[in-house]
Write a protein that holds these residues in place. Structure first.
Motif, PDB file in Angstrom:
ATOM      1  N   UNK A  65       0.830  -1.198   0.000  1.00  0.00           N
ATOM      2  CA  UNK A  65       0.000   0.000   0.000  1.00  0.00           C
ATOM      3  C   UNK A  65       0.871   1.257   0.000  1.00  0.00           C
ATOM      4  N   UNK A  66       0.373   2.283  -0.655  1.00  0.00           N
ATOM      5  CA  UNK A  66       1.096   3.538  -0.788  1.00  0.00           C
ATOM      6  C   UNK A  66       0.403   4.616   0.036  1.00  0.00           C
ATOM      7  N   UNK A  67       1.192   5.305   0.846  1.00  0.00           N
ATOM      8  CA  UNK A  67       0.635   6.361   1.685  1.00  0.00           C
ATOM      9  C   UNK A  67       1.408   7.653   1.422  1.00  0.00           C
ATOM     10  N   UNK A  68       0.670   8.730   1.225  1.00  0.00           N
ATOM     11  CA  UNK A  68       1.292  10.036   1.092  1.00  0.00           C
ATOM     12  C   UNK A  68       1.098  10.794   2.401  1.00  0.00           C
ATOM     13  N   UNK A  69       2.200  11.242   2.981  1.00  0.00           N
ATOM     14  CA  UNK A  69       2.143  11.981   4.240  1.00  0.00           C
ATOM     15  C   UNK A  69       2.360  13.464   3.940  1.00  0.00           C
ATOM     16  N   UNK A  70       1.366  14.280   4.275  1.00  0.00           N
ATOM     17  CA  UNK A  70       1.424  15.711   3.983  1.00  0.00           C
ATOM     18  C   UNK A  70       1.504  16.467   5.300  1.00  0.00           C
ATOM     19  N   UNK A  71       2.647  17.040   5.548  1.00  0.00           N
ATOM     20  CA  UNK A  71       2.883  17.734   6.831  1.00  0.00           C
ATOM     21  C   UNK A  71       4.072  18.662   6.655  1.00  0.00           C
ATOM     22  N   UNK A  72       3.936  19.906   7.104  1.00  0.00           N
ATOM     23  CA  UNK A  72       5.036  20.853   6.939  1.00  0.00           C
ATOM     24  C   UNK A  72       6.081  20.736   8.051  1.00  0.00           C
ATOM     25  N   UNK A  73       5.682  20.177   9.173  1.00  0.00           N
ATOM     26  CA  UNK A  73       6.635  19.977  10.270  1.00  0.00           C
ATOM     27  C   UNK A  73       7.478  18.744   9.942  1.00  0.00           C
ATOM     28  N   UNK A  74       8.769  18.983   9.646  1.00  0.00           N
ATOM     29  CA  UNK A  74       9.586  17.890   9.119  1.00  0.00           C
ATOM     30  C   UNK A  74       9.785  16.776  10.144  1.00  0.00           C
ATOM     31  N   UNK A  75       9.851  17.129  11.423  1.00  0.00           N
ATOM     32  CA  UNK A  75      10.068  16.090  12.435  1.00  0.00           C
ATOM     33  C   UNK A  75       8.858  15.149  12.502  1.00  0.00           C
ATOM     34  N   UNK A  76       7.672  15.735  12.497  1.00  0.00           N
ATOM     35  CA  UNK A  76       6.463  14.909  12.543  1.00  0.00           C
ATOM     36  C   UNK A  76       6.343  14.097  11.251  1.00  0.00           C
ATOM     37  N   UNK A  77       6.604  14.776  10.123  1.00  0.00           N
ATOM     38  CA  UNK A  77       6.489  14.102   8.821  1.00  0.00           C
ATOM     39  C   UNK A  77       7.409  12.887   8.759  1.00  0.00           C
ATOM     40  N   UNK A  78       8.651  13.111   9.154  1.00  0.00           N
ATOM     41  CA  UNK A  78       9.625  12.015   9.135  1.00  0.00           C
ATOM     42  C   UNK A  78       9.208  10.885  10.089  1.00  0.00           C
ATOM     43  N   UNK A  79       8.703  11.287  11.233  1.00  0.00           N
ATOM     44  CA  UNK A  79       8.281  10.287  12.213  1.00  0.00           C
ATOM     45  C   UNK A  79       7.188   9.396  11.658  1.00  0.00           C
ATOM     46  N   UNK A  80       6.226  10.016  10.988  1.00  0.00           N
ATOM     47  CA  UNK A  80       5.106   9.252  10.422  1.00  0.00           C
ATOM     48  C   UNK A  80       5.606   8.358   9.289  1.00  0.00           C
ATOM     49  N   UNK A  81       6.424   8.942   8.427  1.00  0.00           N
ATOM     50  CA  UNK A  81       6.941   8.184   7.282  1.00  0.00           C
ATOM     51  C   UNK A  81       7.759   6.984   7.768  1.00  0.00           C
ATOM     52  N   UNK A  82       8.635   7.221   8.739  1.00  0.00           N
ATOM     53  CA  UNK A  82       9.469   6.134   9.252  1.00  0.00           C
ATOM     54  C   UNK A  82       8.612   5.023   9.843  1.00  0.00           C
ATOM     55  N   UNK A  83       7.563   5.420  10.537  1.00  0.00           N
ATOM     56  CA  UNK A  83       6.702   4.422  11.159  1.00  0.00           C
ATOM     57  C   UNK A  83       5.968   3.597  10.097  1.00  0.00           C
ATOM     58  N   UNK A  84       5.475   4.263   9.086  1.00  0.00           N
ATOM     59  CA  UNK A  84       4.750   3.568   8.020  1.00  0.00           C
ATOM     60  C   UNK A  84       5.681   2.592   7.299  1.00  0.00           C
ATOM     61  N   UNK A  85       6.894   3.049   7.045  1.00  0.00           N
ATOM     62  CA  UNK A  85       7.860   2.184   6.363  1.00  0.00           C
ATOM     63  C   UNK A  85       8.202   0.986   7.245  1.00  0.00           C
ATOM     64  N   UNK A  86       8.366   1.246   8.529  1.00  0.00           N
ATOM     65  CA  UNK A  86       8.663   0.152   9.458  1.00  0.00           C
ATOM     66  C   UNK A  86       7.547  -0.889   9.462  1.00  0.00           C
ATOM     67  N   UNK A  87       6.330  -0.437   9.142  1.00  0.00           N
ATOM     68  CA  UNK A  87       5.181  -1.341   9.100  1.00  0.00           C
ATOM     69  C   UNK A  87       5.022  -1.977   7.725  1.00  0.00           C
ATOM     70  N   UNK A  88       5.977  -1.739   6.837  1.00  0.00           N
ATOM     71  CA  UNK A  88       5.943  -2.398   5.536  1.00  0.00           C
ATOM     72  C   UNK A  88       5.126  -1.679   4.483  1.00  0.00           C
ATOM     73  N   UNK A  89       4.768  -0.442   4.749  1.00  0.00           N
ATOM     74  CA  UNK A  89       4.016   0.331   3.766  1.00  0.00           C
ATOM     75  C   UNK A  89       4.977   1.161   2.914  1.00  0.00           C
ATOM     76  N   UNK A  90       4.491   1.570   1.761  1.00  0.00           N
ATOM     77  CA  UNK A  90       5.279   2.448   0.912  1.00  0.00           C
ATOM     78  C   UNK A  90       4.867   3.882   1.229  1.00  0.00           C
ATOM     79  N   UNK A  91       5.839   4.706   1.602  1.00  0.00           N
ATOM     80  CA  UNK A  91       5.489   6.044   2.066  1.00  0.00           C
ATOM     81  C   UNK A  91       6.170   7.122   1.251  1.00  0.00           C
TER      82      UNK A  91
END
Ligand code: CA
Length: 246
Positions: free
Chosen positions: A13-39
């Motif tokens: 599955x592909x997820x697009x994370x839209x967030x201007x706060x880079x720390x939050x954005x990275x945190x979400x992306x890293x978590x999704x990737x860790x769960x095997x999703x495409x981010x």
């Protein structure tokens, strides 16, 4: 704006994370990737809309507080284009903002600060529904009835809904809610029951206002051409009931 970056991939599955706060954005992306999703990530609304056009993601995680193009405006454009399901990130902690987001067609929301686990669970639920709704090559189990004098048809396999032969565009969650009503005609369903059946949620985890908003949206979409009638009755203090004409 080249505010897009591709991350670890998996033909999942592909997820697009839209967030201007880079720390939050990275945190979400890293978590999704860790769960095997495409981010993928976008840091503003314009980049987000371009990415959605190009990537057709299965899900968008959308921060409401974006610079320039607001999260609400991005959401409005995604909905107008019949785009993917959306989970809102609300930093405002305000019920009014969440309700407005849901009214505008978002499927779910999480409030900052949120747990990565909670977001992933919600993301997976929505992706599963979204994929089911796109899987239209199986034989359809059809439900037909008359509502407010209009021919009403639900095709469960295609996850499509028609009123007098006109396709009604529903989000995956709205379809699941409608399917729940259709599977329990003339039966009163309480908000906790609906949360359990449609949101896979323990009561209290997703608020009952979420049910209220989704019912409202469903009613609006299912209004017949002359604007009359609602096939979903409210029983104040009890719940809702799907009432076909006959
Ligand atoms: Ca923000």
């Amino acid at each position: 704006m080249a505010a897009l970056e591709k991350h670890d991939t998996d033909p999942k599955a592909t997820v697009l994370v839209v967030e201007d706060d880079s720390a939050i954005r990275r945190g979400v992306v890293d978590r999704l990737i860790a769960e095997g999703l495409e981010a993928y990530e976008a840091c503003d609304g314009q980049a987000a809309l371009e990415a959605i056009n190009r990537l057709s993601p299965d899900l968008v995680v959308l921060d409401l507080g974006l610079p320039a193009l607001s999260g609400y405006e991005v959401l409005r454009r995604i909905q107008a284009a019949g785009g993917p399901p959306v989970i809102l990130l609300s930093g405002l902690g305000s019920e009014a903002d969440r309700v407005l987001g849901l009214e505008m067609g978002a499927d779910d929301y999480v409030t900052k600060p949120f747990s990565g686990r909670e977001l992933v669970v919600r993301a997976r639920n929505l992706i599963r529904r979204s994929r089911a709704s796109n899987n239209d090559d199986s034989e359809g189990e059809l439900y037909t009835a008359m509502i407010s004098g209009a021919e009403f048809e639900v095709d469960f396999a295609r996850r499509s809904v028609k009123l007098d032969d006109i396709e009604i565009v529903l989000t995956p969650r709205e379809f699941d809610l409608l399917a729940c009503f259709v599977n329990h005609p003339r039966q009163v369903l309480t908000k906790p029951q609906l949360l359990n059946l449609v949101w896979d949620a323990q009561v209290g985890w997703v608020g009952e206002s979420t049910v209220t908003e989704h019912v409202r949206r469903l009613r609006t979409k299912l209004k017949v051409a002359d604007g009359s009638g609602s096939c979903i009755d409210t029983l104040w203090g009890v719940g809702y009931r799907f009432e076909p004409d006959s």
